[in-house]
Enzyme design. Structure first.
Site, PDB file in Angstrom:
ATOM      1  N   ASP A  79      -6.832  20.260  -0.097  1.00  0.00           N
ATOM      2  CA  ASP A  79      -6.582  20.170  -1.608  1.00  0.00           C
ATOM      3  C   ASP A  79      -6.505  21.049  -2.970  1.00  0.00           C
ATOM      4  O   ASP A  79      -6.653  21.340  -3.806  1.00  0.00           O
ATOM      5  CB  ASP A  79      -7.239  19.692  -2.405  1.00  0.00           C
ATOM      6  CG  ASP A  79      -6.805  17.494  -1.720  1.00  0.00           C
ATOM      7  OD1 ASP A  79      -5.764  17.661  -1.709  1.00  0.00           O
ATOM      8  OD2 ASP A  79      -8.064  16.864  -2.066  1.00  0.00           O
ATOM      9  N   ARG A 104     -13.984  18.855  -1.199  1.00  0.00           N
ATOM     10  CA  ARG A 104     -13.535  20.286  -2.370  1.00  0.00           C
ATOM     11  C   ARG A 104     -14.540  21.147  -2.669  1.00  0.00           C
ATOM     12  O   ARG A 104     -14.980  22.005  -2.986  1.00  0.00           O
ATOM     13  CB  ARG A 104     -12.930  19.089  -3.160  1.00  0.00           C
ATOM     14  CG  ARG A 104     -11.450  18.413  -2.906  1.00  0.00           C
ATOM     15  CD  ARG A 104     -10.469  17.916  -4.122  1.00  0.00           C
ATOM     16  NE  ARG A 104     -10.032  19.574  -4.796  1.00  0.00           N
ATOM     17  CZ  ARG A 104      -9.472  19.380  -5.412  1.00  0.00           C
ATOM     18  NH1 ARG A 104      -9.474  18.508  -6.212  1.00  0.00           N
ATOM     19  NH2 ARG A 104      -9.123  20.522  -5.779  1.00  0.00           N
ATOM     20  N   ARG A 150     -14.547  12.266 -11.967  1.00  0.00           N
ATOM     21  CA  ARG A 150     -15.204  13.087 -11.313  1.00  0.00           C
ATOM     22  C   ARG A 150     -16.329  13.872 -12.431  1.00  0.00           C
ATOM     23  O   ARG A 150     -17.027  14.735 -12.081  1.00  0.00           O
ATOM     24  CB  ARG A 150     -14.039  14.268 -11.238  1.00  0.00           C
ATOM     25  CG  ARG A 150     -11.953  13.519 -10.615  1.00  0.00           C
ATOM     26  CD  ARG A 150     -13.255  13.448  -9.244  1.00  0.00           C
ATOM     27  NE  ARG A 150     -11.637  12.577  -8.395  1.00  0.00           N
ATOM     28  CZ  ARG A 150     -11.136  13.583  -7.471  1.00  0.00           C
ATOM     29  NH1 ARG A 150     -10.860  14.628  -7.698  1.00  0.00           N
ATOM     30  NH2 ARG A 150     -10.095  12.383  -6.513  1.00  0.00           N
ATOM     31  N   HIS A 179      -8.296  12.403 -13.089  1.00  0.00           N
ATOM     32  CA  HIS A 179      -8.248  13.207 -14.162  1.00  0.00           C
ATOM     33  C   HIS A 179      -7.903  13.409 -14.783  1.00  0.00           C
ATOM     34  O   HIS A 179      -6.801  13.019 -15.503  1.00  0.00           O
ATOM     35  CB  HIS A 179      -7.554  14.798 -13.191  1.00  0.00           C
ATOM     36  CG  HIS A 179      -8.547  15.129 -12.227  1.00  0.00           C
ATOM     37  ND1 HIS A 179      -7.466  15.949 -10.797  1.00  0.00           N
ATOM     38  CD2 HIS A 179     -10.287  15.501 -12.059  1.00  0.00           C
ATOM     39  CE1 HIS A 179      -8.948  16.321  -9.897  1.00  0.00           C
ATOM     40  NE2 HIS A 179     -10.389  15.737 -10.834  1.00  0.00           N
ATOM     41  N   CYS A 273      -0.868  20.608 -11.551  1.00  0.00           N
ATOM     42  CA  CYS A 273      -2.584  20.535 -10.895  1.00  0.00           C
ATOM     43  C   CYS A 273      -2.252  21.498 -10.359  1.00  0.00           C
ATOM     44  O   CYS A 273      -3.052  22.049  -9.854  1.00  0.00           O
ATOM     45  CB  CYS A 273      -2.135  18.961  -9.894  1.00  0.00           C
ATOM     46  SG  CYS A 273      -3.060  17.218 -10.664  1.00  0.00           S
TER      47      CYS A 273
END
Ligand code: ARG
Length: 281
Positions: A79, A104, A150, A179, A273
């Site tokens: 990612d 991540r 998140r 997000h 992103c």
């Protein structure tokens, strides 16, 4: 005076301002775990198609006059292509990212050391979880900060103190829009477009107060990730399937450009992103 307001937003002159972006080639991109509802590890991903779609976005930025610098992708971090999550950079100050999921976490230090190597001096390794520009968006001299899935809401105050800029907290409630940059896009120093159902009742009210004239996304446009968009003040790059938003943007004098990043969408990411803006003072 609704007529005057209408005239104001439609007749505005739009100007592209050259930007500096950090991107990360998806050399190691795959969907091998699932940390959002878009990710289905059992479905195949075409890595070389992901790379060519990503190169299309990078080259488009350059054709539009923007500067793109690249961070080396690291194996085992599929990612990492989503550079927006790597930090938040405003006035040349770097607010590091700290990820929610173990898959991540190594990206935070990887991005931070890139900034150190580039000679950035004002860098903060944060105390609380925040997923960079995925959840912290800049609108003029203000920040919008998302929470709910998140980013820890305590990081919103941490960011406010670090940048010395006002931060408005917004709560996300729909896991498909996990997000902030999947639910709202910044179009100019005082304009946004967003998808109301992604937000709590209170945050919807806050958005109406702050942006009474905002473009509102339909279910269809939100579902194709249409809000994961990047505006340079004139051009708005967004997923090409978001045709309704493209029409709304044209009405307001923007030039929407549809981009195909279908392979990366399999991980729950698109235009915004993949793009971290490096803002200087
Ligand atoms: N698979 C990634 C995740 O769930 C996608 C991140 C998308 N990035 C963004 N800025 N919204 O963390």
């Amino acid at each position: 005076m609704p007529d005057n307001q209408h005239a104001d937003r439609t007749s505005r002159t739009r100007t592209a301002v050259p930007r500096r972006f950090l991107m990360c080639r998806p050399s190691h991109f795959e969907v091998s775990y699932s940390i959002n509802p878009w990710m289905h590890p059992e479905k195949p991903v075409d890595n070389s198609l992901a790379v060519s779609q990503w190169e299309g976005l990078r080259d488009l930025y350059r054709e539009l006059g923007h500067t793109v610098v690249e961070i080396d992708p690291l194996p085992g971090l599929p990612d990492m292509v989503f550079a927006a999550n790597g930090a938040t950079v405003v006035d040349g100050k770097v607010f590091g990212a700290r990820f929610r999921h173990a898959e991540r976490t190594a990206e935070g230090p990887a991005y931070l050391s890139w900034f150190q190597q580039q000679g950035y001096e004002d860098i903060l390794w944060p105390e609380f979880i925040n997923e960079g520009e995925g959840d912290i968006l800049t609108v003029g001299r203000r920040l919008l900060a998302g929470t709910g899935f998140r980013t820890d809401p305590r990081s919103h105050f941490e960011a406010q103190e670090f940048f010395g800029l006002p931060v408005t907290s917004l709560k996300l409630v729909n896991p498909d829009y996990y997000h902030l940059d999947t639910a709202i896009a910044v179009l100019s120093d005082d304009e946004v477009m967003y998808y109301p159902p992604a937000f709590s009742e209170g945050s919807r009210s806050v958005l109406r107060e702050m942006f009474p004239d905002a473009i509102l996304a339909t279910d269809e446009d939100a579902a194709v990730f249409g809000l994961n968009a990047l505006s340079d003040g004139l051009h708005v790059l967004l997923p090409k399937a978001a045709t309704g938003l493209q029409a709304r943007l044209r009405e307001r004098g923007f030039e929407p450009i549809g981009v195909d990043l279908a392979e990366l969408l399999k991980a729950g990411g698109s235009v915004k992103c993949c793009t971290l803006e490096l803002r200087t003072r």
